[in-house]
Scaffold this motif. Structure first.
Motif, mmCIF file in Angstrom:
data_model
loop_
_atom_site.group_PDB
_atom_site.id
_atom_site.type_symbol
_atom_site.label_atom_id
_atom_site.label_comp_id
_atom_site.label_asym_id
_atom_site.label_seq_id
_atom_site.Cartn_x
_atom_site.Cartn_y
_atom_site.Cartn_z
ATOM 1 N N GLU A 51 7.924 10.134 4.404
ATOM 2 C CA GLU A 51 6.550 10.080 4.104
ATOM 3 C C GLU A 51 6.779 11.607 3.560
ATOM 4 O O GLU A 51 6.990 12.956 3.931
ATOM 5 C CB GLU A 51 5.576 10.689 5.273
ATOM 6 N N VAL A 52 6.286 11.836 1.887
ATOM 7 C CA VAL A 52 6.419 12.973 1.487
ATOM 8 C C VAL A 52 5.197 13.888 1.280
ATOM 9 O O VAL A 52 5.337 15.149 1.575
ATOM 10 C CB VAL A 52 6.879 13.276 -0.194
ATOM 11 N N SER A 53 4.497 13.070 0.724
ATOM 12 C CA SER A 53 3.257 13.558 0.509
ATOM 13 C C SER A 53 1.684 12.230 0.678
ATOM 14 O O SER A 53 2.279 11.210 -0.150
ATOM 15 C CB SER A 53 2.690 14.362 -1.005
ATOM 16 N N ALA A 54 0.783 12.509 1.533
ATOM 17 C CA ALA A 54 0.417 11.554 1.862
ATOM 18 C C ALA A 54 -1.471 11.339 0.338
ATOM 19 O O ALA A 54 -2.004 10.437 0.123
ATOM 20 C CB ALA A 54 -0.435 11.372 3.065
ATOM 21 N N THR A 55 -1.158 12.499 -0.176
ATOM 22 C CA THR A 55 -2.091 12.808 -1.256
ATOM 23 C C THR A 55 -2.191 11.758 -1.814
ATOM 24 O O THR A 55 -1.506 10.960 -2.541
ATOM 25 C CB THR A 55 -2.003 13.294 -1.098
ATOM 26 N N GLY A 56 -3.527 10.582 -2.108
ATOM 27 C CA GLY A 56 -3.936 9.794 -2.552
ATOM 28 C C GLY A 56 -3.327 8.204 -2.548
ATOM 29 O O GLY A 56 -3.645 7.279 -3.214
ATOM 30 N N SER A 57 -2.241 8.413 -1.748
ATOM 31 C CA SER A 57 -1.734 7.156 -1.283
ATOM 32 C C SER A 57 -2.895 5.843 -0.908
ATOM 33 O O SER A 57 -2.973 5.125 -0.890
ATOM 34 C CB SER A 57 -1.148 7.043 0.375
ATOM 35 N N GLY A 58 -4.160 6.730 0.193
ATOM 36 C CA GLY A 58 -5.471 5.114 -0.434
ATOM 37 C C GLY A 58 -5.979 5.195 -1.664
ATOM 38 O O GLY A 58 -5.989 3.718 -1.591
ATOM 39 N N ASP A 59 -5.839 5.638 -2.611
ATOM 40 C CA ASP A 59 -6.697 5.424 -3.633
ATOM 41 C C ASP A 59 -5.303 4.476 -4.471
ATOM 42 O O ASP A 59 -5.685 3.675 -5.209
ATOM 43 C CB ASP A 59 -6.566 6.502 -4.325
ATOM 44 N N VAL A 60 -3.742 4.497 -4.394
ATOM 45 C CA VAL A 60 -2.675 3.449 -4.737
ATOM 46 C C VAL A 60 -3.470 2.284 -3.667
ATOM 47 O O VAL A 60 -3.008 1.452 -5.115
ATOM 48 C CB VAL A 60 -1.768 4.675 -4.613
ATOM 49 N N PHE A 61 -3.469 2.410 -2.816
ATOM 50 C CA PHE A 61 -3.900 1.402 -1.905
ATOM 51 C C PHE A 61 -5.086 0.110 -2.833
ATOM 52 O O PHE A 61 -4.738 -0.937 -2.913
ATOM 53 C CB PHE A 61 -3.986 1.637 -0.753
ATOM 54 N N LEU A 62 -5.610 1.017 -2.995
ATOM 55 C CA LEU A 62 -7.008 0.855 -3.623
ATOM 56 C C LEU A 62 -7.234 0.348 -5.063
ATOM 57 O O LEU A 62 -7.527 -1.196 -5.359
ATOM 58 C CB LEU A 62 -8.358 1.482 -3.684
ATOM 59 N N ALA A 63 -6.778 0.940 -6.063
ATOM 60 C CA ALA A 63 -6.003 0.047 -6.822
ATOM 61 C C ALA A 63 -5.420 -1.189 -6.915
ATOM 62 O O ALA A 63 -6.498 -2.123 -8.025
ATOM 63 C CB ALA A 63 -5.109 1.426 -7.729
ATOM 64 N N ALA A 64 -4.359 -1.124 -6.079
ATOM 65 C CA ALA A 64 -3.119 -2.271 -5.849
ATOM 66 C C ALA A 64 -4.574 -3.452 -5.599
ATOM 67 O O ALA A 64 -4.452 -4.471 -5.894
ATOM 68 C CB ALA A 64 -2.480 -2.439 -5.673
ATOM 69 N N LEU A 65 -5.040 -3.022 -4.887
ATOM 70 C CA LEU A 65 -6.338 -4.085 -3.534
ATOM 71 C C LEU A 65 -6.946 -5.057 -5.068
ATOM 72 O O LEU A 65 -7.397 -5.671 -5.194
ATOM 73 C CB LEU A 65 -6.873 -3.497 -2.721
ATOM 74 N N ILE A 66 -7.682 -4.132 -5.926
ATOM 75 C CA ILE A 66 -8.266 -4.357 -6.718
ATOM 76 C C ILE A 66 -8.091 -5.420 -7.688
ATOM 77 O O ILE A 66 -7.679 -6.274 -8.465
ATOM 78 C CB ILE A 66 -9.118 -3.826 -7.614
ATOM 79 N N HIS A 67 -6.358 -5.054 -8.219
ATOM 80 C CA HIS A 67 -5.579 -5.850 -8.607
ATOM 81 C C HIS A 67 -5.162 -7.223 -8.453
ATOM 82 O O HIS A 67 -5.088 -7.876 -9.216
ATOM 83 C CB HIS A 67 -4.350 -5.510 -9.520
#
Length: 318
Positions: free
Chosen positions: A253-269
């Motif tokens: 891990e370098v920075s967890a910031t926004g990782s949940g949002d990236v996951f959500l975007a891929a989930l929506i995709h």
């Protein structure tokens, strides 16, 4: 299977935009004057991050947000420079500001300014925009929303309630907006483990997560739930299906910031917006999305990692 008609944008709604600066230091400690080696400006907010990642996945998306004052103007300039599709609703208060501090060998620290609730005129304008969109469109309601239960937000709350019936509503929020959302027929609610536990009395919180997801499906009209826990396990279930536990890839891990949002975007995709129209079942969509969130955590920034370096996926994304 639910899917977005080809060419239909996925909208994200950010109720608490962030005009954010990042300062970089060789070292950092509280209690003394320090000079940054460099400075960056970016616009933060969960919906902004989701739109950014959706764009990288080839999904047409538009971020809906509220901007005001000088920080809001700076956010508008950033949207233009970065060509991030956004529809802004002007509000009388100044956009929230924030500071991220990064230093070598030290975990990054984020300082957030006070929340700024959008005024009634901005909420009404946003509500009218949503009402004008075609039935079946996708909207991801992301992050906190100050003032959501107040009178100024009433038109927008009502528009979101109608959207949950005539469109595809995805929810990733907490606090009062989540308390409202659990009573709507959302297509999917994604929340973290802490918010999930707060939906149950203390004496029930030792019951396994997968068992409690069934309770939520029985009690509330949402069609599916996804529970995240940072770098830990992800639990998911949809109505009529079996609850499953997923393990994200392990990364440095370098920075967890926004990782949940990236996951959500891929989930929506994967779940709603596949280019071929063949949407994945929920559990397959979670499996598809997890490596993207892990890749984001292994890199600085949000949604800025090399898509060909996503763990466990072949190099198949240009």
């Amino acid at each position: 299977m639910l899917a977005v008609p080809m060419g239909t944008p996925v909208f994200t709604l950010t109720g608490n935009l962030l005009a954010e600066r990042t300062f970089h230091y060789g070292s950092w400690a509280a209690g003394r004057t320090q000079r940054a080696s460099r400075e960056e400006f970016q616009v933060g907010g969960k919906g902004i991050n989701v739109t950014k990642m959706l764009g990288r996945l080839g999904v047409e998306s538009k971020a809906l947000c509220f901007t005001g004052g000088a920080p809001g103007s700076e956010c508008a300039d950033w949207f233009a420079r970065n060509r991030l599709p956004a529809h802004r609703f002007n509000t009388s208060g100044s956009t929230r500001t924030g500071l991220v501090v990064r230093a070598e060998g030290t975990r990054e620290t984020t300082f957030l300014g006070p929340d700024t609730p959008p005024d009634r005129e901005a909420c009404l304008e946003c509500a009218n925009f949503l009402e004008a969109q075609p039935d079946g469109s996708v909207l991801a309601f992301c992050g906190s929303f100050p003032g959501f239960t107040g009178g100024d937000a009433t038109p927008l709350r009502e528009a979101l309630g109608r959207w949950s019936v005539r469109g595809i509503l995805i929810v990733d929020t907490y606090g009062p907006p989540l308390a409202w959302a659990v009573n709507q027929p959302a297509a999917l609610i994604k929340i973290n483990r802490e918010e999930f536990d707060l939906l149950f009395p203390a004496h029930d919180r030792e019951i396994p997560v997968t068992e409690r997801i069934y309770q939520l499906l029985d009690r509330h009209p949402a069609k599916a739930w996804v529970i995240t826990d940072g770098a830990g396990a992800v639990h998911a279930a949809e109505r009529g299906g079996e609850a499953r536990t997923h393990r994200p890839p392990k990364v440095q891990e370098v920075s967890a910031t926004g990782s949940g949002d990236v996951f959500l975007a891929a989930l929506i995709h994967g779940r709603f917006a596949k280019e071929d129209g063949l949407s994945l079942h929920l559990q397959d969509a979670v499996d598809y999305a997890l490596p993207f969130g892990a890749a984001n955590a292994a890199h600085p920034g949000v949604a800025e990692f090399d898509l060909n370096q996503v763990p466990t996926l072949r190099s198949q994304i240009p």
